[in-house]
Design a protein around this motif. Structure first.
Motif, PDB file in Angstrom:
ATOM      1  N   SER A  17       0.833  -1.199   0.000  1.00  0.00           N
ATOM      2  CA  SER A  17       0.000   0.000   0.000  1.00  0.00           C
ATOM      3  C   SER A  17       0.866   1.246   0.000  1.00  0.00           C
ATOM      4  O   SER A  17       2.088   1.186  -0.035  1.00  0.00           O
ATOM      5  CB  SER A  17      -0.932  -0.016   1.212  1.00  0.00           C
ATOM      6  OG  SER A  17      -0.168   0.022   2.399  1.00  0.00           O
ATOM      7  N   CYS A  18       0.210   2.377   0.071  1.00  0.00           N
ATOM      8  CA  CYS A  18       0.913   3.646  -0.047  1.00  0.00           C
ATOM      9  C   CYS A  18       1.742   3.943   1.188  1.00  0.00           C
ATOM     10  O   CYS A  18       1.514   3.395   2.264  1.00  0.00           O
ATOM     11  CB  CYS A  18      -0.090   4.772  -0.300  1.00  0.00           C
ATOM     12  SG  CYS A  18      -1.039   4.542  -1.807  1.00  0.00           S
ATOM     13  N   GLY A  19       2.694   4.856   1.013  1.00  0.00           N
ATOM     14  CA  GLY A  19       3.595   5.194   2.086  1.00  0.00           C
ATOM     15  C   GLY A  19       2.952   5.938   3.235  1.00  0.00           C
ATOM     16  O   GLY A  19       3.563   6.100   4.286  1.00  0.00           O
ATOM     17  N   ALA A  20       1.708   6.409   3.058  1.00  0.00           N
ATOM     18  CA  ALA A  20       1.057   7.154   4.129  1.00  0.00           C
ATOM     19  C   ALA A  20       0.890   6.309   5.385  1.00  0.00           C
ATOM     20  O   ALA A  20       0.851   6.836   6.498  1.00  0.00           O
ATOM     21  CB  ALA A  20      -0.314   7.658   3.657  1.00  0.00           C
ATOM     22  N   TYR A  21       0.796   4.986   5.216  1.00  0.00           N
ATOM     23  CA  TYR A  21       0.623   4.110   6.372  1.00  0.00           C
ATOM     24  C   TYR A  21       1.817   4.204   7.310  1.00  0.00           C
ATOM     25  O   TYR A  21       1.697   4.085   8.525  1.00  0.00           O
ATOM     26  CB  TYR A  21       0.422   2.667   5.903  1.00  0.00           C
ATOM     27  CG  TYR A  21       0.171   1.707   7.040  1.00  0.00           C
ATOM     28  CD1 TYR A  21      -1.109   1.576   7.576  1.00  0.00           C
ATOM     29  CD2 TYR A  21       1.202   0.959   7.590  1.00  0.00           C
ATOM     30  CE1 TYR A  21      -1.352   0.704   8.619  1.00  0.00           C
ATOM     31  CE2 TYR A  21       0.966   0.089   8.640  1.00  0.00           C
ATOM     32  CZ  TYR A  21      -0.313  -0.042   9.153  1.00  0.00           C
ATOM     33  OH  TYR A  21      -0.550  -0.893  10.175  1.00  0.00           O
ATOM     34  N   GLN A 205      -9.064   8.209  -0.528  1.00  0.00           N
ATOM     35  CA  GLN A 205      -8.726   6.798  -0.690  1.00  0.00           C
ATOM     36  C   GLN A 205      -8.690   6.119   0.676  1.00  0.00           C
ATOM     37  O   GLN A 205      -8.216   6.702   1.660  1.00  0.00           O
ATOM     38  CB  GLN A 205      -7.367   6.669  -1.375  1.00  0.00           C
ATOM     39  CG  GLN A 205      -7.010   5.266  -1.826  1.00  0.00           C
ATOM     40  CD  GLN A 205      -5.685   5.243  -2.568  1.00  0.00           C
ATOM     41  OE1 GLN A 205      -4.773   5.975  -2.229  1.00  0.00           O
ATOM     42  NE2 GLN A 205      -5.592   4.402  -3.579  1.00  0.00           N
ATOM     43  N   ALA A 206      -9.196   4.888   0.744  1.00  0.00           N
ATOM     44  CA  ALA A 206      -9.187   4.113   1.984  1.00  0.00           C
ATOM     45  C   ALA A 206      -8.667   2.708   1.692  1.00  0.00           C
ATOM     46  O   ALA A 206      -9.095   2.071   0.724  1.00  0.00           O
ATOM     47  CB  ALA A 206     -10.584   4.039   2.584  1.00  0.00           C
ATOM     48  N   ILE A 207      -7.745   2.246   2.526  1.00  0.00           N
ATOM     49  CA  ILE A 207      -7.171   0.902   2.400  1.00  0.00           C
ATOM     50  C   ILE A 207      -7.265   0.231   3.756  1.00  0.00           C
ATOM     51  O   ILE A 207      -6.910   0.834   4.775  1.00  0.00           O
ATOM     52  CB  ILE A 207      -5.706   0.955   1.927  1.00  0.00           C
ATOM     53  CG1 ILE A 207      -5.613   1.601   0.543  1.00  0.00           C
ATOM     54  CG2 ILE A 207      -5.090  -0.437   1.901  1.00  0.00           C
ATOM     55  CD1 ILE A 207      -4.199   1.755   0.032  1.00  0.00           C
ATOM     56  N   ASP A 208      -7.760  -1.006   3.791  1.00  0.00           N
ATOM     57  CA  ASP A 208      -7.825  -1.733   5.063  1.00  0.00           C
ATOM     58  C   ASP A 208      -7.539  -3.207   4.841  1.00  0.00           C
ATOM     59  O   ASP A 208      -7.722  -3.740   3.735  1.00  0.00           O
ATOM     60  CB  ASP A 208      -9.184  -1.543   5.732  1.00  0.00           C
ATOM     61  CG  ASP A 208     -10.307  -2.198   4.951  1.00  0.00           C
ATOM     62  OD1 ASP A 208     -10.468  -3.424   5.048  1.00  0.00           O
ATOM     63  OD2 ASP A 208     -11.033  -1.483   4.219  1.00  0.00           O
ATOM     64  N   VAL A 223      -7.431  -9.331  13.756  1.00  0.00           N
ATOM     65  CA  VAL A 223      -6.473  -8.265  13.478  1.00  0.00           C
ATOM     66  C   VAL A 223      -7.089  -7.341  12.439  1.00  0.00           C
ATOM     67  O   VAL A 223      -7.638  -7.799  11.436  1.00  0.00           O
ATOM     68  CB  VAL A 223      -5.131  -8.824  12.946  1.00  0.00           C
ATOM     69  CG1 VAL A 223      -4.165  -7.676  12.656  1.00  0.00           C
ATOM     70  CG2 VAL A 223      -4.521  -9.792  13.942  1.00  0.00           C
ATOM     71  N   GLU A 224      -6.992  -6.040  12.669  1.00  0.00           N
ATOM     72  CA  GLU A 224      -7.485  -5.040  11.715  1.00  0.00           C
ATOM     73  C   GLU A 224      -6.480  -3.902  11.610  1.00  0.00           C
ATOM     74  O   GLU A 224      -5.883  -3.500  12.608  1.00  0.00           O
ATOM     75  CB  GLU A 224      -8.831  -4.470  12.166  1.00  0.00           C
ATOM     76  CG  GLU A 224     -10.009  -5.375  11.931  1.00  0.00           C
ATOM     77  CD  GLU A 224     -11.313  -4.680  12.271  1.00  0.00           C
ATOM     78  OE1 GLU A 224     -12.158  -4.563  11.368  1.00  0.00           O
ATOM     79  OE2 GLU A 224     -11.471  -4.225  13.413  1.00  0.00           O
ATOM     80  N   THR A 225      -6.296  -3.401  10.410  1.00  0.00           N
ATOM     81  CA  THR A 225      -5.464  -2.229  10.201  1.00  0.00           C
ATOM     82  C   THR A 225      -5.889  -1.557   8.909  1.00  0.00           C
ATOM     83  O   THR A 225      -6.604  -2.141   8.094  1.00  0.00           O
ATOM     84  CB  THR A 225      -3.966  -2.598  10.154  1.00  0.00           C
ATOM     85  OG1 THR A 225      -3.179  -1.411  10.117  1.00  0.00           O
ATOM     86  CG2 THR A 225      -3.659  -3.450   8.922  1.00  0.00           C
ATOM     87  N   GLY A 226      -5.430  -0.348   8.717  1.00  0.00           N
ATOM     88  CA  GLY A 226      -5.781   0.388   7.506  1.00  0.00           C
ATOM     89  C   GLY A 226      -5.611   1.878   7.717  1.00  0.00           C
ATOM     90  O   GLY A 226      -5.231   2.347   8.793  1.00  0.00           O
TER      91      GLY A 226
END
Length: 453
Positions: A17-21, A205-208, A223-226
């Motif tokens: 995913s993108c570097g924002a995480y 944009q949303a990534i999970d 487990v959850e993340t995003g």
């Protein structure tokens, strides 16, 4: 082992995913100078003005009347900033072409000047003729009017997701769009000297990723993340306004409304670049689709792949084929293709033969003005073996996808179904059904000649 597998899936999704995480805020941040936009550098690199223009901006307003959209209705917050006038004045300063004067809150300015006069009259008795007088206010040679006239929500929405036995991930996105108009008005006669129109998209944009799995009796692993990223509306408005000011200056130079001291070669290069940008805009639709035909009048194709026999024998085997073709476009979406094909056909332990065919197809591009386009084709042909025997007529239908790397070169992936008017292609006549075969290939096409219109 299963836990490790699922944890690895979640980790891969986050790594891809993108570097924002990996740049999530972990504490209070200090104030910083406001970021620049891609249009800021263009604004600061405009030609040098021969003389700056005094400009007044009374109000550059939000004319959309739209509130910020929410999932369950709307809030009382406006969709776009109400401070667009301040953004416009800053852009005018950065361009070095204009001298902005205070007009948005001119009442405050006039009141302060009146206080200065009354204070001087009260404490300076009798009046001293040598005291400095208030300088007169500048008046504007031109006014800038207009505003943010549109905020369109959800012009594109979409996403992708997958889940398998409690492990999965999803990506969602949404695109909004703002539109502004800016016009220059002469204060001498009220004539509108120039009007420009600029739009800017805003991406959210949303990534999970999540894992939900029973690892043992009465033991549940979850487990959850995003993360979610939203392009700041303020930055989008700023970029659109800066682009509008740049366009206003360049079009003013082009129409001899504004004068520059820079060398003619430098100015001509900037105007030529701006002209090409306008041509792209004129030939584009919403969603960034280019309306300019992409292909030239003629094309040369080389392709190859595999064939699969569908005849009287069982167990067909994949065998190679090659094709060379020339195309002639009668319209941007329609071409006639003549090709020569070398085809090998085989069935396990029974058949291994080769044929040469000449095909003539009519090909239809579904999206002729897009870089990536599906296409369909149909046609007829004539084939014979390498000894010029077992001749037969045939027809073929096919479909594929083509991607253009450049104006000259495209790569394509296709599948084709060949219907032969003969039951002797596999050298055995059995039943009432003719022999068929399939072709699956990959090819390159070189386009040349005049550009289609």
């Amino acid at each position: 082992m299963r836990i490790s597998t699922y944890a690895f899936i979640v980790l891969v999704l986050l790594m891809s995913s993108c570097g924002a995480y990996y740049n999530q805020p972990t504490g209070v941040e200090k104030a910083i100078i406001g970021e620049s936009t891609p249009a800021t550098s263009l604004l600061k690199n405009l030609p040098t003005p021969k003389q700056q223009v005094v400009v007044g901006v009374y109000k550059f307003r939000d004319q959309t009347g739209q509130y910020k959209p929410l999932e369950n209705g709307s809030s009382f917050s406006t969709a776009v900033t109400q401070g667009a006038t301040s953004i416009l004045i800053k852009a005018l300063e950065d361009s070095k072409w204009f001298i902005p004067i205070e007009r948005e809150n001119i009442g405050n300015l006039l009141q302060e000047r009146n206080l200065i006069r009354s204070t001087r009259q009260e404490y300076d008795k009798p009046a001293n003729p040598n005291d400095p007088q208030l300088t007169p206010l500048l008046y504007a040679g031109v006014l800038l009017e207009g505003g943010i006239i549109s905020y369109d929500s959800n012009i594109i929405t979409g996403g992708f997701g997958a889940r398998y036995f409690g492990a999965g991930s999803s990506v969602k996105y949404r695109q909004d769009r703002i539109t502004i108009y800016l016009r220059m008005v002469s204060t001498a006669n009220g004539k509108i000297l120039k009007t420009v129109y600029v739009s800017k998209t805003i991406l959210s944009q949303a990534i999970d990723a999540s894992l939900f799995r029973y690892v043992d009796v009465k033991r549940l692993l979850e487990v959850e993340t995003g993360y979610t990223t939203n392009e700041p509306t303020h930055m989008a408005v700023t970029e659109a306004i800066e682009k509008a000011v740049e366009s206003m200056v360049l079009e003013g130079i082009q129409d001899d409304i504004l004068k520059t001291d820079d060398p003619k070669e430098k100015v001509d290069a900037l105007l030529e670049k701006y002209k090409k940008e306008n041509q792209v805009a004129d030939n584009s639709q919403i969603y960034g689709r280019d309306l300019e035909p992409k292909r030239n009048r003629f094309g040369l194709e080389i392709s190859g792949g595999a064939t699969l026999m569908d005849g009287d024998y069982l167990n067909p085997l994949a065998r190679p084929f090659g094709r060379g073709a020339i195309k002639y476009f009668v319209a941007p979406a329609l071409n006639i293709s003549a090709s020569t094909n070398v085809v090998n056909l085989a069935n396990q332990n029974n058949l291994d033969v080769g044929y040469i065919t000449g095909d003539l197809n009519v090909e239809w591009l579904l999206l002729p003005r897009d870089t990536f386009s599906p296409y369909l084709y149909v046609g007829g042909g004539y084939g014979f073996n390498k000894k010029f025997e077992n001749a037969h007529a045939k027809t073929q239908v096919g479909a594929g996808l083509e991607y253009l790397f450049s104006d000259r070169l495209g790569i394509k992936l296709f599948g084709e179904y060949n219907i032969n008017f003969s039951d002797n292609i596999d050298y055995i006549e059995a039943g009432v059904r003719d022999d068929f075969y399939y072709k699956f290939g990959l090819g390159l096409t070189y386009y040349f000649g005049k550009k289609l219109k």
